[in-house]
Design a protein around this motif. Sequence first.
Motif, PDB file in Angstrom:
ATOM      1  N   GLU A  94       0.825  -1.200   0.000  1.00  0.00           N
ATOM      2  CA  GLU A  94       0.000   0.000   0.000  1.00  0.00           C
ATOM      3  C   GLU A  94       0.863   1.256   0.000  1.00  0.00           C
ATOM      4  OE1 GLU A  94      -3.109   0.210   2.840  1.00  0.00           O
ATOM      5  OE2 GLU A  94      -3.760  -1.862   2.514  1.00  0.00           O
ATOM      6  N   THR A  95       0.445   2.221  -0.791  1.00  0.00           N
ATOM      7  CA  THR A  95       1.097   3.526  -0.788  1.00  0.00           C
ATOM      8  C   THR A  95       0.489   4.342   0.349  1.00  0.00           C
ATOM      9  OG1 THR A  95       1.319   3.409  -3.193  1.00  0.00           O
ATOM     10  CG2 THR A  95       1.623   5.560  -2.169  1.00  0.00           C
ATOM     11  N   PRO A  96       1.316   4.869   1.255  1.00  0.00           N
ATOM     12  CA  PRO A  96       0.779   5.653   2.375  1.00  0.00           C
ATOM     13  C   PRO A  96      -0.049   6.839   1.880  1.00  0.00           C
ATOM     14  CG  PRO A  96       3.118   5.178   2.706  1.00  0.00           C
ATOM     15  CD  PRO A  96       2.781   4.761   1.309  1.00  0.00           C
ATOM     16  N   PRO A  97      -1.098   7.215   2.624  1.00  0.00           N
ATOM     17  CA  PRO A  97      -1.921   8.370   2.226  1.00  0.00           C
ATOM     18  C   PRO A  97      -1.051   9.628   2.069  1.00  0.00           C
ATOM     19  CG  PRO A  97      -2.928   7.197   4.060  1.00  0.00           C
ATOM     20  CD  PRO A  97      -1.574   6.595   3.863  1.00  0.00           C
ATOM     21  N   GLY A  98      -1.317  10.402   1.032  1.00  0.00           N
ATOM     22  CA  GLY A  98      -0.559  11.630   0.787  1.00  0.00           C
ATOM     23  C   GLY A  98       0.798  11.399   0.157  1.00  0.00           C
ATOM     24  N   SER A  99       1.045  10.151  -0.280  1.00  0.00           N
ATOM     25  CA  SER A  99       2.338   9.814  -0.885  1.00  0.00           C
ATOM     26  C   SER A  99       2.139   9.272  -2.291  1.00  0.00           C
ATOM     27  CB  SER A  99       3.073   8.773  -0.037  1.00  0.00           C
ATOM     28  OG  SER A  99       3.333   9.269   1.246  1.00  0.00           O
ATOM     29  N   ARG A 100       3.218   9.228  -3.038  1.00  0.00           N
ATOM     30  CA  ARG A 100       3.216   8.607  -4.357  1.00  0.00           C
ATOM     31  C   ARG A 100       4.497   7.806  -4.524  1.00  0.00           C
ATOM     32  NH1 ARG A 100       4.925  12.987  -8.912  1.00  0.00           N
ATOM     33  NH2 ARG A 100       6.493  14.111  -7.722  1.00  0.00           N
ATOM     34  N   VAL A 101       4.466   6.875  -5.474  1.00  0.00           N
ATOM     35  CA  VAL A 101       5.620   6.004  -5.726  1.00  0.00           C
ATOM     36  C   VAL A 101       6.358   6.530  -6.950  1.00  0.00           C
ATOM     37  CG1 VAL A 101       6.405   3.651  -6.185  1.00  0.00           C
ATOM     38  CG2 VAL A 101       4.344   4.037  -4.795  1.00  0.00           C
ATOM     39  N   MET A 102       7.663   6.714  -6.798  1.00  0.00           N
ATOM     40  CA  MET A 102       8.532   7.141  -7.897  1.00  0.00           C
ATOM     41  C   MET A 102       9.529   6.031  -8.186  1.00  0.00           C
ATOM     42  SD  MET A 102       7.470  10.194  -8.689  1.00  0.00           S
ATOM     43  CE  MET A 102       8.813  10.789  -9.726  1.00  0.00           C
ATOM     44  N   ALA A 103       9.960   5.938  -9.436  1.00  0.00           N
ATOM     45  CA  ALA A 103      10.970   4.955  -9.825  1.00  0.00           C
ATOM     46  C   ALA A 103      12.111   5.660 -10.539  1.00  0.00           C
ATOM     47  CB  ALA A 103      10.365   3.889 -10.736  1.00  0.00           C
ATOM     48  N   VAL A 104      13.318   5.232 -10.217  1.00  0.00           N
ATOM     49  CA  VAL A 104      14.506   5.701 -10.914  1.00  0.00           C
ATOM     50  C   VAL A 104      15.060   4.518 -11.690  1.00  0.00           C
ATOM     51  CG1 VAL A 104      16.837   6.641 -10.668  1.00  0.00           C
ATOM     52  CG2 VAL A 104      15.017   7.425  -9.142  1.00  0.00           C
ATOM     53  N   GLU A 105      15.201   4.675 -12.995  1.00  0.00           N
ATOM     54  CA  GLU A 105      15.767   3.614 -13.830  1.00  0.00           C
ATOM     55  C   GLU A 105      17.275   3.824 -13.930  1.00  0.00           C
ATOM     56  OE1 GLU A 105      14.926   1.444 -18.102  1.00  0.00           O
ATOM     57  OE2 GLU A 105      14.475   3.563 -17.894  1.00  0.00           O
ATOM     58  N   VAL A 106      18.033   2.835 -13.456  1.00  0.00           N
ATOM     59  CA  VAL A 106      19.485   2.943 -13.386  1.00  0.00           C
ATOM     60  C   VAL A 106      20.127   1.799 -14.165  1.00  0.00           C
ATOM     61  CG1 VAL A 106      21.486   3.020 -11.834  1.00  0.00           C
ATOM     62  CG2 VAL A 106      19.302   3.968 -11.087  1.00  0.00           C
ATOM     63  N   GLN A 107      21.135   2.134 -14.964  1.00  0.00           N
ATOM     64  CA  GLN A 107      21.952   1.116 -15.634  1.00  0.00           C
ATOM     65  C   GLN A 107      23.327   1.127 -14.989  1.00  0.00           C
ATOM     66  OE1 GLN A 107      23.580   1.884 -19.587  1.00  0.00           O
ATOM     67  NE2 GLN A 107      22.971  -0.162 -20.201  1.00  0.00           N
ATOM     68  N   VAL A 108      23.799  -0.056 -14.597  1.00  0.00           N
ATOM     69  CA  VAL A 108      25.143  -0.166 -14.029  1.00  0.00           C
ATOM     70  C   VAL A 108      25.956  -1.153 -14.861  1.00  0.00           C
ATOM     71  CG1 VAL A 108      24.545   0.479 -11.661  1.00  0.00           C
ATOM     72  CG2 VAL A 108      24.366  -1.905 -12.357  1.00  0.00           C
ATOM     73  N   VAL A 109      27.202  -0.781 -15.135  1.00  0.00           N
ATOM     74  CA  VAL A 109      28.146  -1.637 -15.854  1.00  0.00           C
ATOM     75  C   VAL A 109      29.322  -1.871 -14.921  1.00  0.00           C
ATOM     76  CG1 VAL A 109      29.626  -1.897 -17.872  1.00  0.00           C
ATOM     77  CG2 VAL A 109      27.496  -0.600 -18.053  1.00  0.00           C
ATOM     78  N   ASN A 110      29.676  -3.126 -14.691  1.00  0.00           N
ATOM     79  CA  ASN A 110      30.816  -3.435 -13.831  1.00  0.00           C
ATOM     80  C   ASN A 110      32.100  -3.230 -14.633  1.00  0.00           C
ATOM     81  OD1 ASN A 110      32.758  -4.387 -12.098  1.00  0.00           O
ATOM     82  ND2 ASN A 110      31.653  -6.255 -11.550  1.00  0.00           N
ATOM     83  N   ALA A 111      32.743  -2.081 -14.417  1.00  0.00           N
ATOM     84  CA  ALA A 111      33.999  -1.759 -15.098  1.00  0.00           C
ATOM     85  C   ALA A 111      35.201  -2.107 -14.235  1.00  0.00           C
ATOM     86  CB  ALA A 111      34.034  -0.272 -15.454  1.00  0.00           C
ATOM     87  N   GLY A 112      34.964  -2.738 -13.095  1.00  0.00           N
ATOM     88  CA  GLY A 112      36.038  -3.115 -12.186  1.00  0.00           C
ATOM     89  C   GLY A 112      36.534  -4.515 -12.435  1.00  0.00           C
ATOM     90  N   SER A 113      37.333  -5.001 -11.503  1.00  0.00           N
ATOM     91  CA  SER A 113      37.944  -6.323 -11.647  1.00  0.00           C
ATOM     92  C   SER A 113      37.350  -7.353 -10.696  1.00  0.00           C
ATOM     93  CB  SER A 113      39.459  -6.216 -11.399  1.00  0.00           C
ATOM     94  OG  SER A 113      39.715  -5.649 -10.127  1.00  0.00           O
ATOM     95  N   ARG A 114      36.376  -6.950  -9.873  1.00  0.00           N
ATOM     96  CA  ARG A 114      35.746  -7.869  -8.921  1.00  0.00           C
ATOM     97  C   ARG A 114      34.247  -7.936  -9.165  1.00  0.00           C
ATOM     98  NH1 ARG A 114      37.328  -5.888  -3.050  1.00  0.00           N
ATOM     99  NH2 ARG A 114      35.698  -7.397  -2.630  1.00  0.00           N
ATOM    100  N   VAL A 115      33.627  -9.020  -8.698  1.00  0.00           N
ATOM    101  CA  VAL A 115      32.171  -9.150  -8.767  1.00  0.00           C
ATOM    102  C   VAL A 115      31.550  -8.083  -7.868  1.00  0.00           C
ATOM    103  CG1 VAL A 115      30.205 -10.650  -8.269  1.00  0.00           C
ATOM    104  CG2 VAL A 115      32.299 -11.619  -9.231  1.00  0.00           C
ATOM    105  N   PHE A 116      30.520  -7.406  -8.374  1.00  0.00           N
ATOM    106  CA  PHE A 116      29.823  -6.397  -7.585  1.00  0.00           C
ATOM    107  C   PHE A 116      28.530  -7.005  -7.063  1.00  0.00           C
ATOM    108  CE2 PHE A 116      26.891  -2.742  -7.220  1.00  0.00           C
ATOM    109  CZ  PHE A 116      27.585  -2.038  -6.246  1.00  0.00           C
ATOM    110  N   ASN A 117      28.430  -7.154  -5.733  1.00  0.00           N
ATOM    111  CA  ASN A 117      27.280  -7.820  -5.124  1.00  0.00           C
ATOM    112  C   ASN A 117      26.301  -6.881  -4.445  1.00  0.00           C
ATOM    113  OD1 ASN A 117      27.393 -10.632  -5.669  1.00  0.00           O
ATOM    114  ND2 ASN A 117      29.196 -10.778  -4.370  1.00  0.00           N
TER     115      ASN A 117
END
Length: 194
Positions: A94-117
């Motif tokens: 449930e969305t709390p009264p007086g609130s709204r849901v926002m979404a941020v679309e993010v793309q991540v590329v692992n440019a490092g040398s280790r697994v990103f968890n």
Amino acid sequence: MRRVAMLILGGAVAAAGVGCGSDSSIDYGFYSNNHGENPAMEKKVITVDSTERIEQNQQLGLTAEGTIKGEAPGILLRVIVQDVFETSFTDGTETPPGSRVMAVEVQVVNAGSRVFNDNPASGTTIVDASGKKYKSHPGQVEIDGGELFPEPLGLQPRDQRTALVPFVVPVGVNIKQVGFQIDKGGEKGLWRVP
């Protein structure tokens, strides 16, 4: 006298050269991803604001790419904030009264040398026009418009993932910025929202 005139003239030419800008002083907006973590990824030239600019708290525009280094060795992400939009929960949350849901679309590329968890959602914030920061919605939910980042992420070097990060904000709040940080000791990126 002739020698003094030549020195003055030479100095004026040098000053004129500096004033006009040499190749090293012209900012073309092209930066190398040179963190010493993953040479194969870092040889690519990317059209983004450099880490130095991000550290100076200058903002990227939406869809611009920022290179964000973590505190731990081998952690380096190329991050793009693709979009910010209003959405809704689709899993019965449930969305709390007086609130709204926002979404941020993010793309991540692992440019490092280790697994990103780590989950990128934990390092993503949004900022309203008054400067107030909001953290992402805790826990796993489902929202309209796409999938959320899994927990743990398990992003291998050179792999990429695009997903949504949900936020609950008061109705009428005007989102102006998106912030991203890998961990408390890592670098930060800041994107402006039109």
